[in-house]
Design a protein around this motif. Structure first.
Motif, PDB file in Angstrom:
ATOM      1  N   VAL A  87      -0.548   7.497  12.976  1.00 61.65           N
ATOM      2  CA  VAL A  87      -0.205   6.509  11.958  1.00 61.65           C
ATOM      3  C   VAL A  87       0.135   5.167  12.603  1.00 61.65           C
ATOM      4  CG1 VAL A  87       1.575   5.900  10.263  1.00 61.65           C
ATOM      5  CG2 VAL A  87       0.459   8.136  10.167  1.00 61.65           C
ATOM      6  N   LEU A  88       0.875   5.190  13.698  1.00 62.01           N
ATOM      7  CA  LEU A  88       1.189   3.940  14.399  1.00 62.01           C
ATOM      8  C   LEU A  88      -0.064   3.341  15.041  1.00 62.01           C
ATOM      9  CD1 LEU A  88       4.642   4.784  16.005  1.00 62.01           C
ATOM     10  CD2 LEU A  88       4.189   3.137  14.187  1.00 62.01           C
ATOM     11  N   ARG A  89      -0.969   4.188  15.495  1.00 59.11           N
ATOM     12  CA  ARG A  89      -2.227   3.689  16.069  1.00 59.11           C
ATOM     13  C   ARG A  89      -3.060   2.976  15.006  1.00 59.11           C
ATOM     14  NH1 ARG A  89      -4.161   4.866  20.872  1.00 59.11           N
ATOM     15  NH2 ARG A  89      -2.818   6.705  21.097  1.00 59.11           N
ATOM     16  N   GLU A  90      -3.052   3.507  13.781  1.00 53.88           N
ATOM     17  CA  GLU A  90      -3.756   2.845  12.696  1.00 53.88           C
ATOM     18  C   GLU A  90      -3.155   1.458  12.432  1.00 53.88           C
ATOM     19  OE1 GLU A  90      -6.426   3.664   9.757  1.00 53.88           O
ATOM     20  OE2 GLU A  90      -6.829   3.609  11.903  1.00 53.88           O
ATOM     21  N   GLN A  91      -1.836   1.366  12.492  1.00 57.18           N
ATOM     22  CA  GLN A  91      -1.193   0.074  12.285  1.00 57.18           C
ATOM     23  C   GLN A  91      -1.544  -0.897  13.406  1.00 57.18           C
ATOM     24  OE1 GLN A  91       2.981   0.362  10.986  1.00 57.18           O
ATOM     25  NE2 GLN A  91       2.587   2.505  10.527  1.00 57.18           N
ATOM     26  N   GLN A  92      -1.575  -0.379  14.626  1.00 56.94           N
ATOM     27  CA  GLN A  92      -1.980  -1.218  15.761  1.00 56.94           C
ATOM     28  C   GLN A  92      -3.406  -1.725  15.582  1.00 56.94           C
ATOM     29  OE1 GLN A  92      -4.260  -0.676  18.368  1.00 56.94           O
ATOM     30  NE2 GLN A  92      -3.475  -1.955  20.028  1.00 56.94           N
ATOM     31  N   ARG A  93      -4.245  -0.899  15.005  1.00 59.63           N
ATOM     32  CA  ARG A  93      -5.656  -1.267  14.806  1.00 59.63           C
ATOM     33  C   ARG A  93      -5.811  -2.413  13.806  1.00 59.63           C
ATOM     34  NH1 ARG A  93      -9.424  -0.372  11.029  1.00 59.63           N
ATOM     35  NH2 ARG A  93      -8.135   1.088   9.804  1.00 59.63           N
ATOM     36  N   VAL A  94      -5.089  -2.358  12.688  1.00 60.66           N
ATOM     37  CA  VAL A  94      -5.290  -3.365  11.639  1.00 60.66           C
ATOM     38  C   VAL A  94      -4.429  -4.608  11.837  1.00 60.66           C
ATOM     39  CG1 VAL A  94      -5.937  -1.569   9.990  1.00 60.66           C
ATOM     40  CG2 VAL A  94      -3.575  -2.410  10.024  1.00 60.66           C
ATOM     41  N   LEU A  95      -3.541  -4.586  12.833  1.00 61.35           N
ATOM     42  CA  LEU A  95      -2.669  -5.728  13.111  1.00 61.35           C
ATOM     43  C   LEU A  95      -3.337  -6.652  14.123  1.00 61.35           C
ATOM     44  CD1 LEU A  95       0.189  -6.974  12.659  1.00 61.35           C
ATOM     45  CD2 LEU A  95       0.958  -5.603  14.629  1.00 61.35           C
TER      46      LEU A  95
ATOM     47  N   ALA B 101       0.828  -1.208   0.000  1.00 62.31           N
ATOM     48  CA  ALA B 101       0.000   0.000   0.000  1.00 62.31           C
ATOM     49  C   ALA B 101       0.860   1.255   0.000  1.00 62.31           C
ATOM     50  CB  ALA B 101      -0.927   0.019   1.218  1.00 62.31           C
ATOM     51  N   ASP B 102       0.437   2.240  -0.789  1.00 60.71           N
ATOM     52  CA  ASP B 102       1.155   3.513  -0.851  1.00 60.71           C
ATOM     53  C   ASP B 102       0.183   4.603  -1.292  1.00 60.71           C
ATOM     54  OD1 ASP B 102       4.433   4.114  -1.007  1.00 60.71           O
ATOM     55  OD2 ASP B 102       3.178   5.645  -1.930  1.00 60.71           O
ATOM     56  N   PHE B 103       0.506   5.866  -0.967  1.00 60.71           N
ATOM     57  CA  PHE B 103      -0.380   6.958  -1.392  1.00 60.71           C
ATOM     58  C   PHE B 103       0.100   7.624  -2.676  1.00 60.71           C
ATOM     59  CE2 PHE B 103       1.362  11.008   0.905  1.00 60.71           C
ATOM     60  CZ  PHE B 103       2.645  10.714   0.507  1.00 60.71           C
ATOM     61  N   SER B 104       1.199   7.107  -3.249  1.00 57.36           N
ATOM     62  CA  SER B 104       1.719   7.644  -4.504  1.00 57.36           C
ATOM     63  C   SER B 104       1.341   6.722  -5.660  1.00 57.36           C
ATOM     64  CB  SER B 104       3.239   7.796  -4.441  1.00 57.36           C
ATOM     65  OG  SER B 104       3.776   8.048  -5.728  1.00 57.36           O
ATOM     66  N   GLU B 105       0.515   7.221  -6.549  1.00 55.35           N
ATOM     67  CA  GLU B 105       0.094   6.437  -7.698  1.00 55.35           C
ATOM     68  C   GLU B 105       1.279   6.038  -8.576  1.00 55.35           C
ATOM     69  OE1 GLU B 105      -3.118   9.539  -6.762  1.00 55.35           O
ATOM     70  OE2 GLU B 105      -0.920   9.445  -6.870  1.00 55.35           O
ATOM     71  N   ARG B 106       2.213   6.959  -8.757  1.00 51.32           N
ATOM     72  CA  ARG B 106       3.348   6.675  -9.640  1.00 51.32           C
ATOM     73  C   ARG B 106       4.279   5.621  -9.034  1.00 51.32           C
ATOM     74  NH1 ARG B 106       4.862  12.760 -11.890  1.00 51.32           N
ATOM     75  NH2 ARG B 106       2.886  13.103 -12.994  1.00 51.32           N
ATOM     76  N   MET B 107       4.443   5.647  -7.726  1.00 52.71           N
ATOM     77  CA  MET B 107       5.237   4.603  -7.081  1.00 52.71           C
ATOM     78  C   MET B 107       4.598   3.236  -7.325  1.00 52.71           C
ATOM     79  SD  MET B 107       8.043   5.491  -5.386  1.00 52.71           S
ATOM     80  CE  MET B 107       8.849   6.893  -4.612  1.00 52.71           C
TER      81      MET B 107
ATOM     82  N   LEU C  43      -3.829   1.602  -3.343  1.00 52.15           N
ATOM     83  CA  LEU C  43      -3.636   3.022  -3.071  1.00 52.15           C
ATOM     84  C   LEU C  43      -4.269   3.332  -1.721  1.00 52.15           C
ATOM     85  CD1 LEU C  43      -2.599   5.721  -4.320  1.00 52.15           C
ATOM     86  CD2 LEU C  43      -4.933   6.067  -5.153  1.00 52.15           C
ATOM     87  N   ALA C  44      -3.481   3.834  -0.778  1.00 51.43           N
ATOM     88  CA  ALA C  44      -3.993   4.025   0.582  1.00 51.43           C
ATOM     89  C   ALA C  44      -3.180   5.072   1.320  1.00 51.43           C
ATOM     90  CB  ALA C  44      -3.954   2.699   1.354  1.00 51.43           C
ATOM     91  N   ASP C  45      -3.851   5.765   2.234  1.00 44.06           N
ATOM     92  CA  ASP C  45      -3.237   6.751   3.116  1.00 44.06           C
ATOM     93  C   ASP C  45      -2.950   6.072   4.449  1.00 44.06           C
ATOM     94  OD1 ASP C  45      -2.543   8.848   4.755  1.00 44.06           O
ATOM     95  OD2 ASP C  45      -4.183  10.152   4.117  1.00 44.06           O
ATOM     96  N   ALA C  46      -1.693   6.084   4.886  1.00 45.22           N
ATOM     97  CA  ALA C  46      -1.311   5.414   6.129  1.00 45.22           C
ATOM     98  C   ALA C  46      -2.006   6.001   7.350  1.00 45.22           C
ATOM     99  CB  ALA C  46       0.201   5.489   6.319  1.00 45.22           C
ATOM    100  N   ALA C  47      -2.495   7.235   7.239  1.00 44.80           N
ATOM    101  CA  ALA C  47      -3.188   7.862   8.363  1.00 44.80           C
ATOM    102  C   ALA C  47      -4.646   7.434   8.455  1.00 44.80           C
ATOM    103  CB  ALA C  47      -3.109   9.382   8.241  1.00 44.80           C
TER     104      ALA C  47
END
Length: 235
Positions: free
Chosen positions: A136-144, A82-88, A105-109
């Motif tokens: 951002v780390l809280r979001e990761q904690q949520r989906v993990l 996942a990344d927020f840059s389409e070109r990447m 395509l996703a926003d880490a926040a």
């Protein structure tokens, strides 16, 4: 993040930088780390260790180096990059083995995934570029999932007796390399300044502890300018 939504504020500026450097991002990473970058990405993937048939999310996947290493290391796992840059992401999708990864395509926040969706999370050079580190780390904690591991590849502010020399190298050499190899000095001036201004591994570890992680450790790389960190979700 919607496909047609453009990030604002610092996120918007960072989005613009990574959109602009996508074409030569891999080359610059090789040059700036003297060829070590892919080896670090492989180490990150190995440390994540999702269970057989499990799922792994690679955030700030960029051109997909960590995600592709994870897909090779864990062929029975479901790997999402996942990344927020389409070109990447466009660059990532052209690489050998890209069909083994789900690109998003996703926003880490504001991750578009449900609670406890993944057995492991990896990320490369995400945290120094976000406005709300804790969020951002809280979001990761949520989906993990509980017991899952997060593995972070990040730049590290210089410290110790060699700090003045390393800081001089970051201020001088990194932008110069950006100019020589990509014709883009300004983007790499931002990248070196964000490295020097970012939190220390100890500060990131303290935040991870507050968010409910345990078994936290890290290894510094390349004169202490990069670090690989890991932690396990305990609650």
């Amino acid at each position: 993040m919607a496909i047609d939504e453009v990030p604002q504020g610092k996120s918007g500026a960072v989005h613009g930088i990574f959109q602009g450097i996508a074409e030569y991002y891999d080359r610059m990473n090789r040059v700036m780390t003297l060829g070590r970058h892919r080896r670090w990405c492989r180490e990150v993937a190995e440390l994540a260790a999702p269970p057989a048939g499990g799922s792994l999310l690679d955030l700030a996947t960029g051109t997909g180096v960590i995600a592709l290493e994870a897909a090779r290391a864990y062929p029975t796992a479901t790997v999402t990059g996942a990344d927020f840059s389409e070109r990447m992401l466009e660059r990532a999708k052209t690489k050998p083995g890209a069909d083994a990864v789900h690109w998003q395509l996703a926003d880490a926040a504001d991750l578009p995934f449900g609670d406890e969706s993944f057995d492991a999370i990896t990320e490369g050079y995400l945290l120094r570029n976000v406005e709300d580190l804790e969020g951002v780390l809280r979001e990761q904690q949520r989906v993990l999932r509980l017991g899952g591991r997060i593995v972070i590849l990040e730049t590290c502010p210089p410290s110790g007796p060699a700090k003045p020399i390393v800081e001089w190298g970051l201020r001088t050499i990194v932008p110069l390399l950006g100019q020589v190899f990509s014709g883009d000095r300004s983007s790499y001036t931002y990248l070196e300044s964000s490295t020097r201004a970012f939190e220390s591994p100890r500060q990131v570890a303290d935040l991870l502890i507050r968010l409910g992680f345990r078994d936290i450790g890290w290894r510094k790389k390349f004169f202490g300018t990069n670090v690989i960190m890991w932690a396990t979700k305990a609650r």
